[in-house]
Design an enzyme around this catalytic site. Sequence first.
Site, PDB file in Angstrom:
ATOM      1  N   ARG A 177      11.507 -11.908   5.881  1.00  0.00           N
ATOM      2  CA  ARG A 177      12.457 -10.829   6.123  1.00  0.00           C
ATOM      3  C   ARG A 177      13.561 -11.244   7.094  1.00  0.00           C
ATOM      4  NH1 ARG A 177      12.528  -4.887   6.396  1.00  0.00           N
ATOM      5  NH2 ARG A 177      13.371  -4.663   8.494  1.00  0.00           N
TER       6      ARG A 177
ATOM      7  N   LYS B 294       0.818  -1.216   0.000  1.00  0.00           N
ATOM      8  CA  LYS B 294       0.000   0.000   0.000  1.00  0.00           C
ATOM      9  C   LYS B 294       0.855   1.271   0.000  1.00  0.00           C
ATOM     10  CE  LYS B 294      -2.641   0.356   3.576  1.00  0.00           C
ATOM     11  NZ  LYS B 294      -2.427   1.514   4.460  1.00  0.00           N
TER      12      LYS B 294
ATOM     13  N   ARG C 249      -9.776   3.572  10.409  1.00  0.00           N
ATOM     14  CA  ARG C 249      -9.265   2.281  10.801  1.00  0.00           C
ATOM     15  C   ARG C 249     -10.380   1.434  11.431  1.00  0.00           C
ATOM     16  NH1 ARG C 249      -4.023   1.061  10.781  1.00  0.00           N
ATOM     17  NH2 ARG C 249      -3.112   3.115  10.791  1.00  0.00           N
TER      18      ARG C 249
ATOM     19  N   ARG D 230      14.145 -11.266  12.838  1.00  0.00           N
ATOM     20  CA  ARG D 230      13.771 -10.540  14.064  1.00  0.00           C
ATOM     21  C   ARG D 230      12.461 -11.091  14.622  1.00  0.00           C
ATOM     22  NH1 ARG D 230      14.037  -4.355  12.587  1.00  0.00           N
ATOM     23  NH2 ARG D 230      12.210  -5.118  11.509  1.00  0.00           N
TER      24      ARG D 230
ATOM     25  N   ARG E 295      -0.151 -10.234  13.347  1.00  0.00           N
ATOM     26  CA  ARG E 295      -0.365  -8.925  12.726  1.00  0.00           C
ATOM     27  C   ARG E 295      -1.469  -9.007  11.672  1.00  0.00           C
ATOM     28  NH1 ARG E 295       5.481  -7.900  11.248  1.00  0.00           N
ATOM     29  NH2 ARG E 295       4.918  -6.497   9.567  1.00  0.00           N
TER      30      ARG E 295
END
Length: 212
Positions: free
Chosen positions: A122, A13, A88, A155, A166
């Site tokens: 990642r 986005k 939101r 991480r 998430r």
Amino acid sequence: MKLIFLGPPGAGKGTLSALAKERLGIPHISTGDLFRAAIKQGTPLGRQVQEIVTSGGLVPDELTTAIVREKLESPEAAAGFILDGFPRTVPQAEALETFCRIDHVVSFELGREELMNRLGGRMVCKNCGAVYHRFNRPPTVEGVCDLCGGQVVVRPDDEPAAVARRLDLYQEQTAPLIAFYDQRGLLRRLDAAPAPEEVLETLIRMLEHLEG
Ligand SMILES: [Zn+2]
């Protein structure tokens, strides 16, 4: 044109907002940027935000809405805008309705597996911070940084379980919002799997078609 962009983390986005802003010649308005600007300018609203942020709290709906409203009613946004990060929640969307008529709500959509793939792969070098990706850009030697020889790790935030949380949280918050705009006939779903430039072209064609 007054647009809202919705999309889960990993759908691109941010990149799409930057591309669309250039192409459509309208400002990209994100709540994160608005908060930072209000704090920097030291406006009365900005001082309230700063107090909340420094105490580690979440900026409440009412204050967020007031800050967004100020921006949307400014000359800068007169010709239209891309709103990102707001609303939101459904109460925020209901508040927005009272002072602004949105043309289209664009929902960038990507399958769960692909999102997990993009976000969960990642890796970073502990020593120099270089960013790698398990599938798309792995270091030449597993676990070793190409640049400095440091240790390349995943991480905690990027562990699959954390990424899944998430995505769940996003889903939980946004699903009612998607339904809200769908009911109003404003929702435009867009496949976010192709490269951003390609997604942008599809978006532009769709908007041209809708605007007739
Ligand atoms: Zn390194």
